[in-house]
Design an enzyme around this catalytic site. Structure first.
Site, PDB file in Angstrom:
ATOM      1  N   GLY A 187      12.024 -17.901  20.605  1.00 21.28           N
ATOM      2  CA  GLY A 187      11.199 -16.770  20.177  1.00 21.28           C
ATOM      3  C   GLY A 187      10.498 -17.056  18.865  1.00 21.28           C
ATOM      4  O   GLY A 187       9.801 -16.201  18.324  1.00 21.28           O
TER       5      GLY A 187
ATOM      6  N   GLY B 223       8.211 -19.401  18.328  1.00 21.32           N
ATOM      7  CA  GLY B 223       6.864 -19.950  18.434  1.00 21.32           C
ATOM      8  C   GLY B 223       6.829 -21.457  18.552  1.00 21.32           C
ATOM      9  O   GLY B 223       5.818 -22.098  18.233  1.00 21.32           O
TER      10      GLY B 223
ATOM     11  N   SER C 211      17.633 -24.286  11.612  1.00 21.20           N
ATOM     12  CA  SER C 211      16.192 -24.470  11.335  1.00 21.20           C
ATOM     13  C   SER C 211      15.725 -25.861  11.726  1.00 21.20           C
ATOM     14  O   SER C 211      14.929 -26.485  11.032  1.00 21.20           O
ATOM     15  CB  SER C 211      15.896 -24.225   9.840  1.00 21.20           C
ATOM     16  OG  SER C 211      16.297 -22.938   9.467  1.00 21.20           O
TER      17      SER C 211
ATOM     18  N   THR D 101      11.613 -27.480  14.931  1.00 17.21           N
ATOM     19  CA  THR D 101      10.344 -28.145  14.626  1.00 17.21           C
ATOM     20  C   THR D 101      10.547 -29.507  13.947  1.00 17.21           C
ATOM     21  O   THR D 101       9.925 -30.487  14.362  1.00 17.21           O
ATOM     22  CB  THR D 101       9.443 -27.225  13.777  1.00 17.21           C
ATOM     23  OG1 THR D 101       9.160 -26.057  14.549  1.00 17.21           O
ATOM     24  CG2 THR D 101       8.137 -27.910  13.403  1.00 17.21           C
TER      25      THR D 101
ATOM     26  N   LYS E  37       9.787 -29.472   7.580  1.00 14.42           N
ATOM     27  CA  LYS E  37      11.154 -28.970   7.717  1.00 14.42           C
ATOM     28  C   LYS E  37      11.101 -27.617   8.422  1.00 14.42           C
ATOM     29  O   LYS E  37      10.028 -27.105   8.711  1.00 14.42           O
ATOM     30  CB  LYS E  37      11.815 -28.844   6.342  1.00 14.42           C
ATOM     31  CG  LYS E  37      11.829 -30.160   5.581  1.00 14.42           C
ATOM     32  CD  LYS E  37      12.347 -30.002   4.171  1.00 14.42           C
ATOM     33  CE  LYS E  37      11.518 -30.810   3.222  1.00 14.42           C
ATOM     34  NZ  LYS E  37      12.014 -30.808   1.846  1.00 14.42           N
ATOM     35  N   GLY E  38      12.270 -27.043   8.653  1.00 17.78           N
ATOM     36  CA  GLY E  38      12.339 -25.798   9.419  1.00 17.78           C
ATOM     37  C   GLY E  38      12.246 -24.566   8.541  1.00 17.78           C
ATOM     38  O   GLY E  38      12.523 -24.608   7.345  1.00 17.78           O
TER      39      GLY E  38
ATOM     40  N   GLY F 119      13.177 -21.283  10.124  1.00 21.00           N
ATOM     41  CA  GLY F 119      13.844 -20.159  10.780  1.00 21.00           C
ATOM     42  C   GLY F 119      14.788 -19.412   9.857  1.00 21.00           C
ATOM     43  O   GLY F 119      14.888 -18.191   9.910  1.00 21.00           O
ATOM     44  N   GLU F 120      15.486 -20.158   9.022  1.00 25.45           N
ATOM     45  CA  GLU F 120      16.526 -19.543   8.204  1.00 25.45           C
ATOM     46  C   GLU F 120      16.156 -19.288   6.744  1.00 25.45           C
ATOM     47  O   GLU F 120      16.579 -18.279   6.180  1.00 25.45           O
ATOM     48  CB  GLU F 120      17.802 -20.392   8.290  1.00 25.45           C
ATOM     49  CG  GLU F 120      18.480 -20.255   9.644  1.00 25.45           C
ATOM     50  CD  GLU F 120      19.381 -21.422   9.994  1.00 25.45           C
ATOM     51  OE1 GLU F 120      18.894 -22.571   9.935  1.00 25.45           O
ATOM     52  OE2 GLU F 120      20.554 -21.202  10.320  1.00 25.45           O
TER      53      GLU F 120
HETATM   54 MO1  MOS Z   1      21.752 -20.907  13.508  1.00 22.60          MO
HETATM   55  S1  MOS Z   1      22.546 -19.482  12.494  1.00 22.60           S
HETATM   56  O1  MOS Z   1      21.172 -20.532  14.940  1.00 22.60           O
HETATM   57  O2  MOS Z   1      21.275 -22.179  12.830  1.00 22.60           O
END
Ligand code: MOS
Length: 755
Positions: free
Chosen positions: A471, A473, A512, A515, A697-698, A700-701
């Site tokens: 989700g 992208g 993360s 990508t 780098k990622g 997401g987090e």
């Molecule tokens: Mo995680 S908390 O899906 O890296």
């Protein structure tokens, strides 16, 4: 030639050695800054499909003859099944089978937390299955649960050995300090509550099982199911084309997958096992609560001389110890550091990874304590952070592969300066303030991950890789990378993912890492195709390969001439040009991390304790940005989720029975759009020169990491009150205000004296 080397791999701070095969002709990184496609905002390639309801999630899949399973879960935090009889349930109309303790590893007759799976039934409809659960005859012996953290510590009920970390001499560090701050912080248990609940459909085809599941890791589920059913790994096919969020709680197969697989095997029919929202709130993982005792020492010029932290992490019955001490160990240069982490085992539902596990909790304590220190030192909090900037990795002196934290600080400066005008907004009981907090997290990714690219005669390209897009992208980012390398518009690239039978191995979408792990493999595969196009064009048009480049759907000659790509690919008619790419190693001897800072503006009603977050400014350094629009979404999502754990979200357990009280979204307060402040985000967008062919780098987090501390620090700025416990409810806020009032009355009792 392929070279075999060992490289370091990291997921959420857990490092391991990884053998990797490196292809010789690695691509140079692209030049810094936006390119034709990469670095420019791209709308989601699957956005319309999602918005129109055409994207098929696991929840949407209807297989012919599909049955539905329901799970009998322990209503007790600790109990023993004295007697169980599945027959009355099995005999109901519409029921096709049942499975109980002893028949499947994930079913137990001695549950150790509420919601642990005991038995399951499968029926024609989900309603039939749930009704049948009621008919299972079961007799419980209810046992006393261990729920009290002090009792657990006294009994040394730990999931793993307490983890001690030391560098320098902590006693000397405090002796050298002119100012010491000591405080206790607490963070609560938070539930992931992804839109799509945990669920799986299993279907056997001969010796193969097809597993349709909502997962962050196709290949991890494959391995777990293969092991559980004693199958060769490639006899398990895992499929997840569209996924409705995981946030860390969908990294493994889960009991529902094993139950679906077993009941499908027994019935010879596809079986769907899906957690409902109540099960989701009890039994699908959680961010573990923490109790943090911090002690910080600094010289009068603000240089940190000692950092000491004890963390008690209430993990529940199962799980692992997240890196809660990471920020204290790594965020600032400090010679003398001591941390201890305890992973306490209780009769409560197991924790699971939750978006930057450990660092979210640890950053809250550290970054709040740092502002308390700044106040005592009478030093600007941003300046305090600058003075303690770590120029190399404090753990083992390694150079950072890339670090733009000082640039983040520089860009945050004008937003931090807004505090003067923000204070002036004070009106009656409403006080306004601004707070900052710094972020560091992992997010470098690693091997192995692979991609294939095929270019067809009509000049369209397809990226094939058995990765998942949870989700975030990823499809779009991968399309952009391939499009850039092939000199094609994004619209001419299709990304096929989400099926272990259709494409090569890919990384977990956690830490993360998606990508930074997959992006370089996709670029390498597209680069392989691009090289072949140049070779073919050189032969066809009798020019030298080195004068040819790809852009705007054309092969361009250095002399200015060009040919449409189709003029070359079209020669092959139905033939295809095939490329393959692999994620290369991580840079040896370097630490790969992500950084950022957020600035929060809040308003506090000091009479009612109401807190309103009015604005968050976020600036993050993740190396090269592939899709600024997608990145902005990740920042907004992370901040909104953080506002949830900062202000309202909290799983409540009944302290006597250990039962989860917040089972629905009425009781468990997720933020809504009305709680969302103005969010202003920026990315430094300088490629990490040492990391892969992308330098990315990622993200997401990182954005969820500093928000709670920035909000708490803004509250202190507004009111002088120290909120040290999440969530900052009105009760918490009023308590902190009261404490601040008391302190003002007895000023000499502030804080602890230097050691
Ligand atoms: Mo995680 S908390 O899906 O890296």
């Amino acid at each position: 030639m392929a070279r075999l080397i060992k490289t370091e791999k990291e997921v959420e701070g857990r490092y391991s050695e990884q053998w990797v095969v490196v292809e010789e002709d690695a691509l140079e990184q692209w030049p810094e800054g936006p390119l034709r496609t990469v670095g420019r905002p791209a709308t989601r390639v699957d956005g319309l499909a999602r918005a129109r309801g055409e994207a098929r999630y696991t929840q949407d899949i209807q297989l012919p003859g599909m049955l539905h399973a329901a799970v009998l879960r322990s209503p007790h935090a600790r109990a023993r099944v004295k007697q169980i009889d599945l027959t009355p349930a099995s005999e109901l109309a519409g029921v096709r089978g049942a499975v109980g303790p002893g028949e499947l590893d994930v079913l137990t007759d001695e549950p150790n937390y509420e919601g642990e799976a005991v038995a399951a039934v499968v029926a024609d409809t989900a309603d039939h299955a749930r009704a049948a659960l009621e008919e299972i005859s079961i007799e419980w012996e209810v046992l006393e649960p261990l729920l009290d953290v002090d009792q657990a510590l006294a009994r040394e009920s730990f999931l793993s050995d307490p983890k001690l970390y030391e560098r320098g001499d902590i006693e000397r560090g405090f002796a050298e300090a002119d100012v010491v701050v000591e405080a206790e912080y607490r963070t609560q248990s938070v539930l992931h509550n992804a839109l799509e609940t945990h669920q799986t459909i299993c279907e056997w085809e001969g010796e193969t099982v097809n597993v349709y599941t909502s997962t962050q890791w196709l290949w991890g589920v494959r391995d777990e199911v293969a092991a559980a059913f004693d199958l060769p790994k490639d006899k398990v096919r895992v499929i997840c084309r569209f996924m409705g969020g995981g946030f860390g709680a969908k990294g493994s197969a889960g009991d529902y997958t094993m139950i679906a697989a077993e009941l499908a095997r027994r019935t010879g029919r596809p079986v769907h096992c899906r957690l409902d929202r109540r099960e989701e709130n009890v039994n699908s993982g959680n961010r573990n609560p923490t109790i943090q005792k911090l002690r910080l020492g600094a010289r009068s010029d603000g240089i940190l001389t000692a950092l000491s932290a004890d963390y008690v992490c209430l993990l529940g019955w199962d799980g692992w110890l997240p890196p809660t001490a990471g920020p204290v160990q790594m965020l600032y240069a400090c010679d003398n550091v001591r941390t201890v982490e305890y992973g306490v085992r209780l009769n409560s539902p197991p924790m699971d990874a939750f978006r930057a596990p450990g660092f979210v909790e640890g950053t809250f304590g550290l970054e709040c304590a740092l502002d308390e220190l700044a106040a005592k030192l009478d030093l600007d909090p941003l300046e305090l952070r600058r003075r303690n900037h770590a120029d190399h990795d404090p753990l083992d002196e390694r150079p950072f592969s890339g670090k733009q934290l000082m640039e983040c600080y520089r860009r945050a400066e004008p937003h931090w300066e807004r505090r003067h005008e923000v204070h002036a907004r004070a009106d009656g009981p409403w006080k306004h303030g601004v707070g900052i907090a710094t972020q560091l997290w992992y997010g470098g990714g690693g091997p192995p991950s692979y991609a294939w690219v095929r270019l067809a005669g009509d000049g369209t390209a397809t990226v094939l890789t058995a990765m998942q897009d949870i989700g975030t992208g990823t499809r779009t980012a991968m399309a952009q990378i391939a499009a850039e390398e092939l000199g094609l518009p994004v619209e001419r690239v299709t990304v096929e993912l989400g099926d272990t039978a259709h494409g090569p191995y890919a990384v977990v979408s956690g830490g993360s890492s998606t990508t930074p792990s997959m992006g370089p493999a996709v670029r390498a595969a597209a680069g392989d195709v691009a090289r072949q196009i140049r070779e073919i064009a050189a032969q066809r048009f009798d020019v030298e390969e080195r004068v040819l480049s790809l852009a705007e759907g054309k092969v361009i000659n250095a002399d200015g001439g060009s040919w449409l790509l189709e003029e070359i690919t079209g020669l092959l008619e139905d033939g295809q040009i095939l490329g393959k790419g692999a994620r290369g190693p991580n840079p040896a001897g370097m630490r790969v991390m992500t950084y950022g800072i957020q600035v929060a503006e809040v308003a506090v009603d000091v009479e009612t304790g109401e807190v309103v977050v009015e604005r968050i400014y976020a600036v993050h350094d993740i190396g090269r940005v592939i899709n600024p629009l997608g990145a902005e979404s990740q920042i907004e999502g992370g901040i909104i989720q953080a506002i949830g754990h900062s202000l309202s979200e909290q799983r409540l357990l009944d302290p006597r029975s250990g039962k989860v009280l917040t089972r629905t979204l009425d009781a468990y307060k997720l933020p809504t759009i009305a709680d969302v402040p103005e969010i202003v985000s920026e990315l430094v967008d300088v490629p990490d020169a040492h990391l892969t062919n992308l330098g990315s780098k990622g993200l997401g987090e990182p954005p969820i990491v500093p928000t709670a501390a920035a909000i708490a620090n803004a509250i202190r700025d507004a009111t002088g009150a120290d909120v040290r416990s999440l969530p900052i409810t009105r009760e918490e806020m009023l308590g902190a205000l009261h404490e601040a009032d008391e302190r003002r009355r007895v000023p000499e009792r502030v804080g602890a004296a230097p050691a």
